[in-house]
Structure formats: C-alpha cells, structure tokens
Write a protein that holds these residues in place. Structure first.
Motif, PDB file in Angstrom:
ATOM      1  N   GLY A   3      19.445   8.714  70.282  1.00  0.00           N
ATOM      2  CA  GLY A   3      20.151   8.135  69.141  1.00  0.00           C
ATOM      3  C   GLY A   3      21.649   8.167  69.367  1.00  0.00           C
ATOM      4  O   GLY A   3      22.169   8.959  70.177  1.00  0.00           O
ATOM      5  N   ARG A   4      22.354   7.298  68.667  1.00  0.00           N
ATOM      6  CA  ARG A   4      23.815   7.310  68.746  1.00  0.00           C
ATOM      7  C   ARG A   4      24.359   8.640  68.230  1.00  0.00           C
ATOM      8  O   ARG A   4      23.778   9.249  67.333  1.00  0.00           O
ATOM      9  CB  ARG A   4      24.404   6.153  67.938  1.00  0.00           C
ATOM     10  N   ILE A   5      25.476   9.090  68.788  1.00  0.00           N
ATOM     11  CA  ILE A   5      26.061  10.366  68.386  1.00  0.00           C
ATOM     12  C   ILE A   5      26.816  10.143  67.074  1.00  0.00           C
ATOM     13  O   ILE A   5      28.040   9.940  67.042  1.00  0.00           O
ATOM     14  CB  ILE A   5      26.992  10.936  69.473  1.00  0.00           C
ATOM     15  N   THR A   6      26.079  10.154  65.979  1.00  0.00           N
ATOM     16  CA  THR A   6      26.633   9.946  64.649  1.00  0.00           C
ATOM     17  C   THR A   6      26.149  11.061  63.736  1.00  0.00           C
ATOM     18  O   THR A   6      25.109  11.690  64.007  1.00  0.00           O
ATOM     19  CB  THR A   6      26.205   8.582  64.072  1.00  0.00           C
ATOM     20  N   PRO A   7      26.856  11.338  62.641  1.00  0.00           N
ATOM     21  CA  PRO A   7      26.497  12.482  61.784  1.00  0.00           C
ATOM     22  C   PRO A   7      25.066  12.451  61.274  1.00  0.00           C
ATOM     23  O   PRO A   7      24.407  13.498  61.193  1.00  0.00           O
ATOM     24  CB  PRO A   7      27.514  12.382  60.634  1.00  0.00           C
ATOM     25  N   GLN A   8      24.563  11.247  60.906  1.00  0.00           N
ATOM     26  CA  GLN A   8      23.234  11.214  60.301  1.00  0.00           C
ATOM     27  C   GLN A   8      22.111  11.580  61.265  1.00  0.00           C
ATOM     28  O   GLN A   8      20.983  11.835  60.837  1.00  0.00           O
ATOM     29  CB  GLN A   8      22.951   9.841  59.681  1.00  0.00           C
ATOM     30  N   LYS A   9      22.393  11.631  62.566  1.00  0.00           N
ATOM     31  CA  LYS A   9      21.354  12.007  63.535  1.00  0.00           C
ATOM     32  C   LYS A   9      21.122  13.516  63.573  1.00  0.00           C
ATOM     33  O   LYS A   9      20.114  13.972  64.113  1.00  0.00           O
ATOM     34  CB  LYS A   9      21.724  11.512  64.941  1.00  0.00           C
ATOM     35  N   GLY A  10      22.073  14.306  63.073  1.00  0.00           N
ATOM     36  CA  GLY A  10      21.870  15.754  62.979  1.00  0.00           C
ATOM     37  C   GLY A  10      22.028  16.512  64.276  1.00  0.00           C
ATOM     38  O   GLY A  10      21.395  17.566  64.460  1.00  0.00           O
ATOM     39  N   PHE A  11      22.871  16.050  65.177  1.00  0.00           N
ATOM     40  CA  PHE A  11      23.003  16.714  66.470  1.00  0.00           C
ATOM     41  C   PHE A  11      23.669  18.094  66.347  1.00  0.00           C
ATOM     42  O   PHE A  11      23.410  18.972  67.174  1.00  0.00           O
ATOM     43  CB  PHE A  11      23.791  15.837  67.446  1.00  0.00           C
ATOM     44  N   VAL A  12      24.480  18.288  65.341  1.00  0.00           N
ATOM     45  CA  VAL A  12      25.064  19.620  65.134  1.00  0.00           C
ATOM     46  C   VAL A  12      23.955  20.628  64.848  1.00  0.00           C
ATOM     47  O   VAL A  12      23.916  21.733  65.419  1.00  0.00           O
ATOM     48  CB  VAL A  12      26.101  19.576  63.989  1.00  0.00           C
ATOM     49  N   ASP A  13      23.037  20.260  63.958  1.00  0.00           N
ATOM     50  CA  ASP A  13      21.901  21.141  63.667  1.00  0.00           C
ATOM     51  C   ASP A  13      21.039  21.355  64.901  1.00  0.00           C
ATOM     52  O   ASP A  13      20.511  22.452  65.133  1.00  0.00           O
ATOM     53  CB  ASP A  13      21.046  20.553  62.547  1.00  0.00           C
ATOM     54  N   LEU A  14      20.878  20.315  65.704  1.00  0.00           N
ATOM     55  CA  LEU A  14      20.051  20.423  66.896  1.00  0.00           C
ATOM     56  C   LEU A  14      20.657  21.411  67.898  1.00  0.00           C
ATOM     57  O   LEU A  14      19.943  22.234  68.490  1.00  0.00           O
ATOM     58  CB  LEU A  14      19.877  19.047  67.545  1.00  0.00           C
ATOM     59  N   LEU A  15      21.972  21.370  68.084  1.00  0.00           N
ATOM     60  CA  LEU A  15      22.623  22.307  69.002  1.00  0.00           C
ATOM     61  C   LEU A  15      22.520  23.739  68.475  1.00  0.00           C
ATOM     62  O   LEU A  15      22.322  24.690  69.248  1.00  0.00           O
ATOM     63  CB  LEU A  15      24.075  21.913  69.215  1.00  0.00           C
ATOM     64  N   ARG A  16      22.650  23.906  67.172  1.00  0.00           N
ATOM     65  CA  ARG A  16      22.501  25.250  66.602  1.00  0.00           C
ATOM     66  C   ARG A  16      21.079  25.755  66.815  1.00  0.00           C
ATOM     67  O   ARG A  16      20.849  26.940  67.110  1.00  0.00           O
ATOM     68  CB  ARG A  16      22.845  25.225  65.118  1.00  0.00           C
ATOM     69  N   ALA A  17      20.097  24.884  66.666  1.00  0.00           N
ATOM     70  CA  ALA A  17      18.706  25.271  66.911  1.00  0.00           C
ATOM     71  C   ALA A  17      18.495  25.635  68.378  1.00  0.00           C
ATOM     72  O   ALA A  17      17.739  26.572  68.694  1.00  0.00           O
ATOM     73  CB  ALA A  17      17.771  24.140  66.494  1.00  0.00           C
ATOM     74  N   CYS A  18      19.149  24.903  69.282  1.00  0.00           N
ATOM     75  CA  CYS A  18      19.034  25.212  70.711  1.00  0.00           C
ATOM     76  C   CYS A  18      19.584  26.604  71.014  1.00  0.00           C
ATOM     77  O   CYS A  18      19.042  27.334  71.867  1.00  0.00           O
ATOM     78  CB  CYS A  18      19.764  24.162  71.535  1.00  0.00           C
ATOM     79  N   ALA A  19      20.681  26.956  70.347  1.00  0.00           N
ATOM     80  CA  ALA A  19      21.235  28.301  70.544  1.00  0.00           C
ATOM     81  C   ALA A  19      20.235  29.366  70.097  1.00  0.00           C
ATOM     82  O   ALA A  19      20.099  30.424  70.736  1.00  0.00           O
ATOM     83  CB  ALA A  19      22.550  28.431  69.775  1.00  0.00           C
ATOM     84  N   ILE A  20      19.513  29.093  69.013  1.00  0.00           N
ATOM     85  CA  ILE A  20      18.489  30.033  68.544  1.00  0.00           C
ATOM     86  C   ILE A  20      17.344  30.119  69.545  1.00  0.00           C
ATOM     87  O   ILE A  20      16.825  31.219  69.832  1.00  0.00           O
ATOM     88  CB  ILE A  20      17.985  29.604  67.151  1.00  0.00           C
ATOM     89  N   LEU A  21      16.932  28.981  70.105  1.00  0.00           N
ATOM     90  CA  LEU A  21      15.873  28.980  71.120  1.00  0.00           C
ATOM     91  C   LEU A  21      16.271  29.842  72.314  1.00  0.00           C
ATOM     92  O   LEU A  21      15.457  30.605  72.855  1.00  0.00           O
ATOM     93  CB  LEU A  21      15.574  27.554  71.576  1.00  0.00           C
ATOM     94  N   ARG A  22      17.512  29.717  72.741  1.00  0.00           N
ATOM     95  CA  ARG A  22      17.973  30.503  73.887  1.00  0.00           C
ATOM     96  C   ARG A  22      17.946  31.998  73.569  1.00  0.00           C
ATOM     97  O   ARG A  22      17.560  32.816  74.408  1.00  0.00           O
ATOM     98  CB  ARG A  22      19.384  30.072  74.268  1.00  0.00           C
TER      99      ARG A  22
END
Length: 836
Positions: A636-655
């Motif tokens: 998806g395009r790097i836009t706010p509605q795609k939720g990439f900030v939340d996705l990166l935070r979730a990735c940090a939790i996975l790590r």
C-alpha cells in the motif's frame, strides 16, 4: 468570491432520446474443427450447442471438416456425422486439406446465417472466422495452446510443466512459433480460456490481448458430464471389472499423447489386463487394441468395465476423458501435465513423467476404488458463465452495434489514465469491455506512472486525452456548443461559479473546470456518446455533469473513498452527484453512509457494486511455507490510513518476543499531503532498530507484487482513520492477498469486515492497537496449519464476491439500459447480491 449553493438544475436536464426500437434477439454461430465424437473439443462443442439451443438461444453449429477426413468420418459416424441428435441448425462445412487457408465455403455459409456473434472453438475455427473480416463479433474459446504444441513437436520443450516453468522465469525466452494462434487472439473481441494453464499461458504470450481475456477460465466440465449422463449405462462393480487399465485417445500418433510412455507402462505391467482405445501407430504385445470407437455408448461401456484410466500425456490442457472416466467409476492416474489434474486423488497423481511413477500409482489404483475430487469443478458454474458471456456479447451487439465502432456507447471520464495506484479502475474498464460494452475513455492527461501500470490491463484502445487537443480546435468546440445552446452554456458557467463542488475554488479553478467540461462535451458529441460516467465523485464527476448537460446526455458517478470521506472532497459531494442517473459505491459501509447523507438518492439511484480482481492473475503456485521464519507482507502507499506506524510498533513487539520474521513493505510514499507521515514512518523504523526485520521496496509493478505474494506467509494491513477523514474502504491489496491464499490480518474498520470474516478467512483487530496486532501475528507465525486453512478460505471468499468479470455484469445492466431505450434505472431487474 460568490456565495455558493447546491440549488437544483433539474429543469435543464434532458432524458436520453428514447429510440423505442425493439431490440431483436441476437443470432450466434458456434464453429469447431472436426465432428462430434472425434476428439474432446468437437464433442464438448456439440453438447454445449445442444444446451444453448435448449435454453432458447438463436444459435447455429458449424462443423468444419477437411476433405481428407470426410471419408473416415462417414465410416466412423455414418449418416449422423456431426449431428447424432439430429438437431436443427447444424451445418457441415467442407474445406481443403490446408486448414489455414481462406475458405470460401465457410464465408458463403456465414452469409446465409447472418450471425451477430461468431464463436470459434479452437485455433483453426477462430482463425478461420477472424480472417473473414466480418461485422459479427468474434469470441475465441480455446481448446488447447498451440504455442506449446509447436515447442513439443520441435522437442525444445518436453512437457507442459517444463514449458510453464520456463515461461514463468523468462517469458522472452519463448518466442511465438504459431502465428495463426496469435492472429486468433488478436482478431477476437473476447477470449475464453478453458483451464488455469491456458489462461496463464495466454497472459504470458499475448499480454497485448489480456484486456479481452476473461479473467477466470470456463471449464467444459458441465456439458462434458451432461453428455455422459445421457447414456443409461450400467457400470460394472469395481471389483468385477474385466480390465485393469484403459488408455483412451482419438489418435495416439499425436505427439502430446505420449505413446512411447504407453508402451513403457504396458511393458512394466505384464500381469494386468490392458486395453487401448483409439488409432495407434503400432501394436503392443499382450494388449487389446480397439482402434477408434465412434459410438459413445460403446466407449462408455468399455470405460465402465475398466478399473483405471491412465493419461500419460505430456500436454493436455483439460482432457475431457478424465471427467468422463470419473463419471464411469474409473480411478484416474495422471500427472500435472493435465490441466484438470485436481480431480485426481492425491495418491494417484504422479509427480514425474517417469514410468516408475506411473507404475506405482497404477498398482494402488488397481487395488481399490479411490474417490476423485470433482467438487472443485462442480462449483465453477461453467455452463451458466459461458452462456452469460455469450449472451452479454450478443445483447450488446444488437444494442450498440459493432463492438469496434465507437460511434455510440458509454464514456468514462477520469483525471489521469492509467494510474498505478488505480489498478482497480483499469480492471473495471477491461471487464466491462469484455462484456461487450464499447467504452470510450476520456482523460484529462496521462499520468507520470502510466508506463509502470500493469500491461495486462492497461488497455490503450479508444482513449482520448483532453490536454492533447489543439488550441484552435478548442475555440471551434466552444463556439459550436455556445451557438447551439447559448443560454444553457452561459447558465452552466454561472452554475460552475456558484456551485460548491469543491472546498477550495477560485476564479481560475472554476474557469479551468468549465473549459475541461467544454472539451469533454465536444468529445461526447463527436462520438455520439449516450452516457458519461465518472469512476469518482470528485471534480471529475462535476466536469462530466456539466458536459452531459451541454449535450443533453445523462451522467453517473462512483463514490469510493477519499471523494466522500476526506473533508476537502466531501464538502462538494451533493453538488457533484445531484442529477446523476445513478451513483455507484463499493461497500455496504459506504452505501449506508450515502443513504443517510443523500436520502434523495437512496430510493432507486444508489447502487453497491464490489471491486473485483482478475482472478486468473492471482493464483498461488507455491505450497504454503512451514519455515520457522515467517515472511510478512504489506502492500500500500505510505499514507496515514494504511497504519504503518502501528505495524512498525507491532514489529518491535514481535522482536521482543523473539519471533523470527521478515516484513516486506511494498508501496511508495504519497508526496505532498503525506510527506511528513513518510518521515515519521522511516524515523520510527530507524529508532526501533528494525533495519534487519523490515524492508521498504517502494512502488512495484503488479507482476513483481505477485511475486511478493507468492513468497509471503502472512499479509498484514492495519488500516486506521486519518485525521483529515481519509480511510481505506475496501483495500484492493487485501483482496489480492486473499486471492493468493494468504492469511490476512487487518482491522475491523469501514468495509474491511465485508472482505474478512474474523477467524474464518483472516483475523481482524482493533484499529490503532499495535499490541493486539502483534498478538494476532504471533498466533499465526507458529501455526502453519491455521495459516493454510485461513488462506484456503480466503480464496473461496474472493471467488464468491470479488470476481471482476462477474461483478462487471452489474455495470452492463445499467449501461445497456441507458443505451437501449432510456428506461429509468429503477426499472432494471438486477441481481440482488450485487445491486442493493
């Protein structure tokens, strides 16, 4: 600055001229090389003809028979050659021995029939019909893939699976060898493939023709099985059958039938009772040969007395004999070189073309009865789909005239065309055209991403760009329209100045809007367009509205996403769609919102049509992974509605949980409005130290995106609401991932629950909840069985709801009605599942 209002100009509306001419029933002609009973294609065509004629279509059947085959066919079939059911409107056309030459006899016969639509089954028939240069529309139905046949004959490719592997890795490595097949594709108005393999090969060899190829194959299963069931044959109990193995082909001398392997199999099974049906190049010791069996009852009786049918073909795109054998109670042993291999029981599917692999499967098949999987084909509704496709082309032909003539029809007005981020609109246009609706695309200009768009759906035919018109021509257009309707033109200019069709307008903006509407109006006049449609309800729709008023046609719009939810666009929604013949939206979520905001539309002019995919392009060719490191994907395009900030935070939790994963993010930033957001995402990526876990790939062409889908284990798109009201309504990447049998993780926002059923074909979490998102991903990372189940269910959901060729029929209903006689849209009978 003038005060703007949303006053109604309904008294300036003019209905489309009601021609009131009755639309006659279209006439069709089916054409196939060879005669019923000789080869699977001709037999399937006759059965299809019988069913279509029984359903009331005005249809003729032509069997093309070469002079050298005429005498053998008379010997095989007697006086009922090509027409054993003695049906009406069946013709035999004799041609010379060169099947690729011009056939005057065929031309004379078509002159007599006067068909609106010609349907050529197989390359010979489609090429012959297409070379006659007639006004009738041409549908090409494949019965094989001749390019592969040429490679097999030259021994540069040994079987279908090898051909497929080379084509996937390097399409340029396989040049076109069969020019007649290429001409058949190019001459056709519509192409219907009959197996997944042939669809894949057609896309690979003929990308320029992809926009006319129906995006999912139509298998011939329905009418092949219907033909078998006409014969009341008593099948022998499995353990009491006389023969262990039966081999069936019309002519075993054909290269792809692989008679050398038949001989090897027979030599390895000396204790089994074997019969071979069909013309054969040489006899095999201790095997019963029957030659060609022309009587269908006899053939089925012989199969019903055999335990196992073996298909050793190195290439068979969808052999009907496999379906017939299953219907007669045989076990089927075949390889993946048969396009309908899915019906084989897994233990009887050979994974190589070596004789030992076939011997092992035969030993199992002879011992007991196995259950074949025909349910996969039962659910495809093949007969219903082909009848619909044929009827749609015929009805459009009698309403619009020749499909190639742009003199009447529907215009699509867009800002730019094509655009990489609006693939769903390109798919929509291509699918509507495949239904036989002649669309003229009128765009203000090309886009900077146009060259990157998917070549398989980037249809450049009948596209007009308004920015390429000459200044002198623009002046003439303005003068012509003004002097024809001076008061209306003046009023519409004032209407433009006083309407609140956008939240941020000024004199210059209004003048540009009005100028574009004049140029669009000139195109509508020149092309005699009866209706103009805008796939967005923003400024483009307002321009379409002005142009339609200038020339007295109707217009419509679609309300999808930013145009109704982003505050800068939503402010002008009422002015844009007021007076529209109908408004289309893409989800029940949007439908409920628009019904509330625009109650005057809800009664009969608001429609809900889902977006769709070319499902044949989205097929998973690799097995689901059970690797310990999970491959995550987000597109998806790097836009706010795609939720990439939340996705990166979730990735940090996975790590932090020690999860082994890699996330690929495919999509470009949206510069300007979202530049700051991209900076926020990359800064967060760096601060969390996710460089080894997350990789950004930027915008990619669809072919490359499909490769990402193929290698992924889980797809994730945690959509959220943006501060300016922007939101993802029905993310196309989410539907694509589900079509690729990926388990998906998204949020319970907007129309997403209409795509994803929680814990059935994906997982839904709360928007803006990284911890919840991480937990959902963790539940899938270590559970490949659950991922596989969700992915299989996801594909089923997409096939049921998001097939673009099925959904395009809803557009056809609306557009045909408008073009036919100007009936009100509310009088249309439409499928309730697709029109609310």
């Amino acid at each position: 600055m003038p005060v703007r209002s949303d006053f109604d100009i309904a008294f300036f509306e003019h209905n489309i001229v009601n021609r009131k001419a009755p639309v006659r029933q279209p006439r069709y002609v089916l054409c196939c090389f060879e005669a019923y009973g000789y080869g699977g294609a001709a037999t399937a065509v006759y059965s299809l003809f019988r069913m279509l004629q029984g359903d009331g279509l005005d249809i003729h059947l032509i069997s093309i028979v070469s002079n050298r085959d005429l005498q053998p066919f008379h010997e095989y079939f007697g006086s009922d050659m090509a027409n054993p059911g003695r049906l009406d409107n069946v013709h035999i056309c004799h041609i010379g021995d060169n099947a690729w030459s011009q056939h005057e006899s065929l031309s004379l016969l078509l002159d007599e029939i006067q068909a609106d639509v010609m349907i050529g089954y197989g390359t010979i028939a489609a090429y012959a019909l297409g070379s006659l240069d007639r006004d009738a529309s041409l549908i090409y139905c494949t019965v094989g893939f001749d390019q592969l046949g040429e490679y097999l004959e030259r021994s540069t490719i040994h079987d279908l699976c090898e051909f497929r592997s080379v084509l996937q890795m390097s399409p340029a490595a396989l040049p076109i060898l069969h020019r007649q097949e290429e001409d058949a594709f190019k001459n056709a108005d519509l192409v219907i493939t009959h197996s997944d393999y042939v669809l894949e090969f057609s896309y690979g060899f003929y990308p320029d023709c992809a926009a006319k190829i129906i995006s999912t194959p139509i298998w011939y299963y329905d009418w092949i099985v219907a033909d078998v069931r006409k014969y009341p044959i008593q099948k022998t109990a499995f353990d009491e059958r006389l023969y262990d193995i039966v081999f069936v082909a019309s002519n075993w001398a054909r290269e792809e039938k692989n008679y050398p392997l038949v001989k090897q199999i027979c030599a390895c099974c000396p204790d089994l009772r074997i019969q071979i049906i069909g013309l054969y190049p040489e006899a095999i010791d201790d095997v019963e040969h029957y030659g060609f069996v022309g009587d269908r009852r006899t053939l089925f009786t012989m199969m019903g007395d055999s335990r196992v049918l073996v298909c050793p073909s190195s290439y068979d795109s969808a052999p009907g004999i496999l379906w017939e054998a299953v219907e007669m109670g045989c076990n089927v042993v075949a390889s993946r070189n048969c396009g309908n291999w899915m019906l084989c029981h897994p233990e009887l599917l050979t994974e190589s073309m070596h004789v030992d692999s076939f011997k092992s499967a035969i030993e199992k098949a002879v011992g007991r009865e196995y259950e074949s999987d025909t349910h996969w084909f039962d659910n495809k509704r093949s007969y219903e789909r082909i009848k619909t496709a044929i009827s749609d082309i015929g009805n459009s032909k009698t309403i619009f005239g020749p499909l190639s003539a742009p003199s009447t029809g529907i215009a699509y007005h867009l800002w730019h065309y094509p655009i990489l981020s609006e693939t769903f609109i390109q798919r929509e246009i291509a699918a509507i055209r495949r239904r036989g609706i002649p669309l003229t695309i009128v765009a203000e200009s090309r886009d900077e991403t146009s060259e990157e768009c998917d070549p398989y759906i980037k249809d450049a035919s009948n596209v007009i760009y308004l920015d390429e018109a000459q200044a002198q021509q623009n002046v003439r257009k303005f003068i012509g329209i003004f002097f024809r309707r001076p008061f209306k033109t003046a009023f519409l200019y004032l209407y433009t100045r006083f309407s609140r069709y956008h939240s941020n307008t000024d004199l210059r903006f209004d003048k540009e809007t009005f100028h574009l509407s004049l140029r669009l109006a000139a195109v509508l006049c020149a092309r005699r367009i009866v209706h103009v449609h805008s796939p967005w309800s923003d400024r483009n729709a307002f321009i379409a509205k002005l142009a339609s008023r200038m020339v007295g046609t109707s217009y419509s719009a679609q309300a999808r996403a930013h145009d109704i939810h982003r505050r800068s666009y939503a402010a002008g929604l009422k002015a844009t769609v007021r007076g529209a013949k109908f408004v289309i939206t893409n989800t029940d979520y949007n439908f409920a919102l628009l019904k509330k905001q625009l109650p005057w539309l809800a009664r009969h002019r608001l429609r809900r049509f889902y977006n769709g995919l070319d499902l044949g392009r989205f097929v998973r060719n690799v097995a689901a992974s059970d690797n310990t490191m999970a491959r995550l994907l987000s597109v998806g395009r790097i836009t706010p509605q795609k939720g990439f900030v939340d996705l990166l935070r979730a990735c940090a939790i996975l790590r932090e949980h020690g999860c082994a994963f890699k996330l690929d993010i495919v999509g470009a930033p949206e510069w300007g409005r979202c530049a700051d957001y991209y900076s926020e995402v990359t800064e967060l990526w760096s601060n969390f130290g996710l460089e080894d876990y997350v990789e950004f790939h930027g915008a990619q062409p669809l072919s490359q995106v499909i490769r990402f889908y193929q290698s992924a284990d889980i797809f994730v798109l945690p959509c959220v609401l943006d501060a300016d009201g922007s939101r993802d309504i029905i993310p196309n990447a989410l539907i694509e991932a589900m079509a690729m049998e990926l388990p998906v993780v998204s949020t319970s926002l907007t129309g997403i629950p209409e795509i994803v059923d929680h814990d059935i074909n994906g997982l839904l979490v709360s928007p803006g909840a990284p911890q919840e998102l991480a937990e959902a991903l963790l539940s899938l990372v270590g559970n490949p069985e659950r991922r596989n189940l969700l992915g299989k269910n996801a594909r089923i959901k997409v096939e049921q709801r998001f097939d673009i060729d099925e959904n395009a029929r809803s557009y056809m209903y609306l557009f045909q009605c408008l073009a036919n006689d100007g009936k009100q849209v509310k009088n249309l009978a439409a499928k309730p599942a697709q029109i609310v």
